[in-house]
Motif scaffolding. Structure first.
Motif, PDB file in Angstrom:
ATOM      1  N   GLU A 154      36.688  43.529  34.510  1.00 38.29           N
ATOM      2  CA  GLU A 154      35.992  43.828  35.764  1.00 38.29           C
ATOM      3  C   GLU A 154      34.923  42.787  36.086  1.00 38.29           C
ATOM      4  OE1 GLU A 154      33.151  47.137  35.571  1.00 38.29           O
ATOM      5  OE2 GLU A 154      33.438  47.160  33.398  1.00 38.29           O
ATOM      6  N   TYR A 155      34.562  41.979  35.079  1.00 41.84           N
ATOM      7  CA  TYR A 155      33.516  40.973  35.282  1.00 41.84           C
ATOM      8  C   TYR A 155      34.055  39.643  35.823  1.00 41.84           C
ATOM      9  CZ  TYR A 155      30.667  44.060  32.355  1.00 41.84           C
ATOM     10  OH  TYR A 155      29.978  45.145  31.839  1.00 41.84           O
ATOM     11  N   VAL A 156      35.361  39.504  35.971  1.00 36.90           N
ATOM     12  CA  VAL A 156      35.940  38.233  36.406  1.00 36.90           C
ATOM     13  C   VAL A 156      35.438  37.813  37.798  1.00 36.90           C
ATOM     14  CG1 VAL A 156      38.079  37.078  37.097  1.00 36.90           C
ATOM     15  CG2 VAL A 156      37.952  38.266  34.903  1.00 36.90           C
ATOM     16  N   PRO A 157      35.450  38.693  38.803  1.00 35.46           N
ATOM     17  CA  PRO A 157      34.973  38.252  40.126  1.00 35.46           C
ATOM     18  C   PRO A 157      33.543  37.713  40.108  1.00 35.46           C
ATOM     19  CG  PRO A 157      36.157  40.318  40.314  1.00 35.46           C
ATOM     20  CD  PRO A 157      35.981  40.064  38.848  1.00 35.46           C
ATOM     21  N   VAL A 158      32.630  38.474  39.523  1.00 32.89           N
ATOM     22  CA  VAL A 158      31.234  38.032  39.515  1.00 32.89           C
ATOM     23  C   VAL A 158      31.062  36.807  38.624  1.00 32.89           C
ATOM     24  CG1 VAL A 158      30.452  39.512  37.597  1.00 32.89           C
ATOM     25  CG2 VAL A 158      28.834  38.813  39.375  1.00 32.89           C
ATOM     26  N   SER A 159      31.908  36.662  37.598  1.00 29.75           N
ATOM     27  CA  SER A 159      31.824  35.471  36.739  1.00 29.75           C
ATOM     28  C   SER A 159      32.251  34.221  37.498  1.00 29.75           C
ATOM     29  CB  SER A 159      32.693  35.648  35.494  1.00 29.75           C
ATOM     30  OG  SER A 159      32.155  36.647  34.654  1.00 29.75           O
ATOM     31  N   ALA A 180      37.071  28.711  44.953  1.00 32.18           N
ATOM     32  CA  ALA A 180      38.025  29.449  44.118  1.00 32.18           C
ATOM     33  C   ALA A 180      37.673  30.934  44.095  1.00 32.18           C
ATOM     34  CB  ALA A 180      38.018  28.888  42.697  1.00 32.18           C
ATOM     35  N   PHE A 181      36.380  31.236  44.014  1.00 34.48           N
ATOM     36  CA  PHE A 181      35.933  32.634  44.054  1.00 34.48           C
ATOM     37  C   PHE A 181      36.391  33.302  45.347  1.00 34.48           C
ATOM     38  CE2 PHE A 181      32.531  35.291  45.941  1.00 34.48           C
ATOM     39  CZ  PHE A 181      32.724  36.433  45.183  1.00 34.48           C
ATOM     40  N   PRO A 198      38.801  37.490  48.229  1.00 32.54           N
ATOM     41  CA  PRO A 198      38.371  37.341  49.637  1.00 32.54           C
ATOM     42  C   PRO A 198      37.616  38.528  50.215  1.00 32.54           C
ATOM     43  CG  PRO A 198      40.737  37.724  49.497  1.00 32.54           C
ATOM     44  CD  PRO A 198      40.257  37.479  48.097  1.00 32.54           C
ATOM     45  N   THR A 199      37.755  39.707  49.609  1.00 36.17           N
ATOM     46  CA  THR A 199      37.075  40.898  50.155  1.00 36.17           C
ATOM     47  C   THR A 199      35.809  41.254  49.376  1.00 36.17           C
ATOM     48  OG1 THR A 199      38.433  42.381  48.789  1.00 36.17           O
ATOM     49  CG2 THR A 199      39.262  41.839  50.992  1.00 36.17           C
ATOM     50  N   ASN A 200      35.459  40.438  48.406  1.00 32.85           N
ATOM     51  CA  ASN A 200      34.275  40.740  47.602  1.00 32.85           C
ATOM     52  C   ASN A 200      33.008  40.662  48.451  1.00 32.85           C
ATOM     53  OD1 ASN A 200      31.950  39.929  45.589  1.00 32.85           O
ATOM     54  ND2 ASN A 200      33.592  40.743  44.308  1.00 32.85           N
ATOM     55  N   ASP A 255      27.749  35.174  50.906  1.00 29.33           N
ATOM     56  CA  ASP A 255      26.751  34.317  50.267  1.00 29.33           C
ATOM     57  C   ASP A 255      27.412  33.048  49.735  1.00 29.33           C
ATOM     58  OD1 ASP A 255      23.906  34.037  49.233  1.00 29.33           O
ATOM     59  OD2 ASP A 255      25.044  33.776  47.383  1.00 29.33           O
ATOM     60  N   ALA A 256      28.614  33.176  49.181  1.00 30.51           N
ATOM     61  CA  ALA A 256      29.340  32.004  48.689  1.00 30.51           C
ATOM     62  C   ALA A 256      29.634  31.041  49.834  1.00 30.51           C
ATOM     63  CB  ALA A 256      30.632  32.442  48.008  1.00 30.51           C
ATOM     64  N   GLU A 257      30.049  31.581  50.976  1.00 29.58           N
ATOM     65  CA  GLU A 257      30.330  30.733  52.143  1.00 29.58           C
ATOM     66  C   GLU A 257      29.066  30.020  52.618  1.00 29.58           C
ATOM     67  OE1 GLU A 257      34.061  33.172  54.163  1.00 29.58           O
ATOM     68  OE2 GLU A 257      31.991  33.703  54.704  1.00 29.58           O
TER      69      GLU A 257
END
Length: 261
Positions: free
Chosen positions: A104-109, A140-141, A146-148, A153-155
């Protein structure tokens, strides 16, 4: 208390502490992965990151297949991140993404990996290796998640980083233009136009290129680029300046036609 008893007590006290320490160490060593994680997490919450690092590393070494291994891996990375050790943190986030792909930590990582490089990105005048790595990681994130909720903020950070790269090339173009090296200046203005079309320096780069073309007496090309500018940026604050340059270029072309040049 007799003197002999005092001597005996003095000799026993260090031994008692050693035995107590050994007993305590054995108790910690015999803890389950889950209990050891809770100890490490408590230290993390209290911002005792160096101590927490040892607990999380112990879990990864002794219990790599446990249910809290990915938790330990993530918080190990977080410890380094919170200490400002971004290269070490980036390595640990990558370990989580690679070794625990279903965590579950992959997206935030992935997001925090981008932040590591973002924080390492220097001023625009310096080497931009980490800036490029930050853009790649954050893109890549976004592609993977894409729905996170962190995507906006990444953009925003990607745009900021692209602006930094565009600023470097634009200012280099200005540097050469001031020294009347107009061909060299246009290389950097073209770099902004072609590589960073979403940057805040796009209109400025167009205007710089048009000025260079005028200085090189390439009036027809200056007119063509000026007209392209007018089509793309009709409400730009630079549009009047560009139109005046175009009118000047048209007058030179007219003279050339009249004189047969």
């Amino acid at each position: 208390m007799t003197s002999k008893f005092k001597v005996l007590l003095t000799a026993l006290i260090p031994l008692i502490f050693v035995l107590w320490g050994c007993s305590s160490s054995k108790e910690v060593a015999n803890l389950s992965a889950e209990d050891r994680f809770e100890i490490g997490k408590d230290k993390f919450d209290k911002k005792k990151y160096l101590d927490a690092i040892e607990d999380f590393k112990f879990i990864l070494l002794q219990y790599p297949g446990s249910g809290v291994a990915d938790d330990a891996q993530f918080y190990l990375a977080e410890c380094y991140y919170n200490r400002g050790e971004y290269l070490l943190a980036s390595s640990e986030y990558e370990n989580l993404i690679r070794n625990y792909p279903s965590s579950e930590y992959v997206p935030v990582s992935r997001y925090k990996l981008g932040l590591c490089y973002y924080n390492l990105s220097p001023k625009s005048q310096l080497d931009q290796t980490y800036t490029l790595k930050a853009i790649d990681a954050l893109q890549a994130f976004i592609e993977y998640h894409p729905t996170n909720e962190l995507v906006p903020d990444a953009e925003k950070k990607i745009h900021e980083l692209i602006n930094k790269l565009a600023k470097r090339d634009y200012e280099t173009g200005l540097f050469y233009m001031r020294r009347e090296f107009y061909k060299a200046a246009m290389i950097y203005f073209d770099s902004v136009i072609e590589r960073y079309p979403d940057s805040d320096y796009l209109e400025l780069a167009y205007a710089g290129k048009i000025e260079c073309l005028m200085k090189r007496e390439d009036y027809k090309e200056a007119i063509r680029i000026a007209e392209e500018f007018e089509r793309k940026f009709p409400s730009s604050g630079l549009v009047e300046k560009v139109r005046k340059i175009k009118e000047e270029a048209l007058s030179y072309v007219g003279k050339e036609l009249r004189t047969g040049r």
